[in-house]
Design a protein around this motif. Structure first.
Motif, PDB file in Angstrom:
ATOM      1  N   GLN A 113      44.681  39.098  38.255  1.00 11.82           N
ATOM      2  CA  GLN A 113      44.176  37.808  37.803  1.00 11.82           C
ATOM      3  C   GLN A 113      43.318  37.149  38.875  1.00 11.82           C
ATOM      4  O   GLN A 113      42.284  36.554  38.582  1.00 11.82           O
ATOM      5  N   GLU A 114      43.752  37.278  40.129  1.00 15.36           N
ATOM      6  CA  GLU A 114      42.974  36.718  41.241  1.00 15.36           C
ATOM      7  C   GLU A 114      41.610  37.398  41.347  1.00 15.36           C
ATOM      8  O   GLU A 114      40.581  36.735  41.507  1.00 15.36           O
ATOM      9  N   ARG A 146      33.254  36.290  45.183  1.00 16.28           N
ATOM     10  CA  ARG A 146      33.742  36.244  46.554  1.00 16.28           C
ATOM     11  C   ARG A 146      32.857  37.078  47.483  1.00 16.28           C
ATOM     12  O   ARG A 146      32.606  36.683  48.619  1.00 16.28           O
ATOM     13  N   LYS A 150      49.494  39.325  39.311  1.00 19.77           N
ATOM     14  CA  LYS A 150      48.798  38.210  39.955  1.00 19.77           C
ATOM     15  C   LYS A 150      47.522  38.658  40.685  1.00 19.77           C
ATOM     16  O   LYS A 150      46.499  37.981  40.645  1.00 19.77           O
ATOM     17  N   LYS A 151      47.577  39.819  41.340  1.00 21.88           N
ATOM     18  CA  LYS A 151      46.408  40.318  42.076  1.00 21.88           C
ATOM     19  C   LYS A 151      45.240  40.572  41.128  1.00 21.88           C
ATOM     20  O   LYS A 151      44.096  40.241  41.419  1.00 21.88           O
ATOM     21  N   THR A 210      37.720  35.769  40.899  1.00 18.16           N
ATOM     22  CA  THR A 210      36.910  35.583  42.102  1.00 18.16           C
ATOM     23  C   THR A 210      35.929  36.720  42.405  1.00 18.16           C
ATOM     24  O   THR A 210      35.181  36.623  43.384  1.00 18.16           O
TER      25      THR A 210
END
Length: 90
Positions: free
Chosen positions: A28-29, A8, A25-26, A33
């Motif tokens: 994993q994101e 990113r 979740k953060k 990226t």
């Protein structure tokens, strides 16, 4: 063979993080990226900010501040810098 990810921050395929750097979740994101290189650079900036600004990581406001700085860093926007910090010369 090393896993890669479309970073990113750098907009190119770079070495991926071997595991999520944050829970949930953060994390994993970020793993999906953000490259290992970008994450290591963020960790160095984060350490300088924590030390220079005397942030208490038990304080929710300090953690929110760092998450905001993380997003700014990954989006190539201006971030706060440790005052008086001089990067090492190569």
């Amino acid at each position: 063979m090393t896993q890669t990810v479309m970073c990113r921050k750098y907009q190119q395929e770079l070495e991926a993080l071997p595991f999520p750097p944050l829970p949930g979740k953060k994390g994993q994101e970020i793993q999906a990226t953000v490259s290992k290189r970008a994450w290591e650079e963020w960790q160095a900036l984060q350490t300088r900010l924590i030390n220079e600004k005397h942030l208490n990581m038990l304080d929710p406001e300090a953690r929110a501040y760092l998450m905001e700085q993380l997003e700014r860093f990954l989006d190539n926007r201006d971030t706060d810098q440790a005052e008086g910090y001089v990067p090492p010369s190569n």
